[in-house]
Design an enzyme around this catalytic site. Structure first.
Site, short mmCIF file in Angstrom:
data_model
loop_
_atom_site.label_atom_id
_atom_site.label_comp_id
_atom_site.label_asym_id
_atom_site.label_seq_id
_atom_site.Cartn_x
_atom_site.Cartn_y
_atom_site.Cartn_z
CB SER A 1 -0.93 -0.01 1.21
OG SER A 1 -0.18 -0.21 2.37
N GLY A 2 0.27 2.38 -0.09
CA GLY A 2 1.04 3.61 -0.14
C GLY A 2 0.98 4.22 -1.52
CD GLU B 1 3.20 -3.04 5.12
OE1 GLU B 1 2.71 -2.02 4.62
OE2 GLU B 1 4.01 -3.02 6.07
#
Lengths: 147, 156
Positions: free
Chosen positions: A30-31, A110
């Site tokens: 994500s990000g 993650e």
């Protein structure tokens, strides 16, 4: 030049160098920088219909779908399958490529995705601290079971 | 992040920040503790990172230690090997990650350390490593720096 251009360039080069044309399973973090990774993958113009993208959390799953790519849940991966590559950001990266991650609260997934990949490639924008020349304190997230 | 109540992950776990003193890098392992006259301790079999010889903690002694107790006294206890204690308050990333992971209730630690995917494969392991093989940094001027193999290269 602005920060978004920087992220886009970093993402484009990371995909150029590390996205195998025959990729079947790809981890996606994500990000905001990783959104550019997805754009760069689409821009390669490979046949992505059989590629499956493993998100690290809610937002990365939404980003995968928005780019017209097909997500697959981590738990749905066949047992013997490794991801060909995983792209994700980091909060801090030191000279030895140790990463601090988890600022976006997707930590557990993650790490699972990074470890399930043949190679993890970090793609970072200007908000990531790339150097710790004085090696100051590091903060990192530690999830605990509730209760 | 602005949020009412405790910060929780997608999986409804609590997430907390844990500040820590400066971590050791591999090159630090060759720097002797200036207050000690004995050489640094030898690596133990549990040390997962092949490039570091930083002193190891004995994980079993931390099992019942709360995270904040550990952070309040950051020095790892002396190892059971007859060698000098590690420099006070200094951990190498892999040792720290392992010590925290062993604290009761900790699910995952935000340190991605140890091996990268290539190293794990070379060691015959089935799953990849945690560390990236490379990091691509977008710079403020729009250029990109790539960190891999211990060097930074400016590309574009």
């Amino acid at each position: 030049m602005d920060v978004e251009t920087a992220k886009r360039n970093a993402a484009r080069l990371a995909v150029r160098d590390h996205f195998p044309p025959s990729a079947a399973y790809i981890g996606i973090g994500s990000g905001t920088t990783i959104v550019y990774v997805l754009e760069a993958i689409v821009a390669l113009d490979h046949d992505t219909s059989r590629m499956r993208f493993v998100p690290t959390g809610y937002h990365s799953r939404q980003n995968i779908i928005k780019c017209g790519l097909t997500p697959i849940a981590f738990d749905s991966l066949p047992d013997d399958v490794l991801l060909d590559v995983a792209f994700d950001g980091a909060d801090e990266v030191d000279e030895d490529l140790n990463c601090i991650k988890g600022g976006g609260a997707c930590l557990y997934q993650e790490k699972l995705v990074a470890m399930r990949a043949r190679r993890f490639v970090c793609v970072a924008g200007t908000s990531t601290r790339p150097h710790i020349p004085t090696r100051t304190s590091l903060a990192f997230p530690i999830p605990r079971h509730a209760g | 992040m602005d949020k009412a109540g405790p910060l929780k992950t997608d999986q409804a776990n609590f997430i907390i920040d844990a500040p820590f003193p400066t971590l050791l890098l591999p090159q630090d392992s060759t720097v002797p503790n200036p207050t000690s006259t004995t050489p640094p301790p030898a690596p133990t079999p549990q040390t997962p990172t092949p490039t570091t010889t930083a002193p190891d903690a004995t994980p079993a002694t931390h099992v019942q230690t709360s995270l904040y107790d550990m952070l309040a006294s950051p020095s790892p206890p002396p190892s059971s090997a007859p060698s000098s204690p590690p420099p006070p308050g200094r951990w190498d990333p892999a040792t720290l990650a392992r010590a925290i992971k062993l604290i009761e209730g900790v699910l995952s630690v935000g340190l991605f350390v140890g091996e990268n995917g290539d190293e794990a494969a070379a060691a015959g392991k089935k799953s990849g490593g945690q560390k990236p093989v490379a990091a691509y940094f977008g710079m403020a001027d729009g250029g990109v720096v790539v960190r891999s193999g211990g060097v930074d290269r400016r590309v574009e």
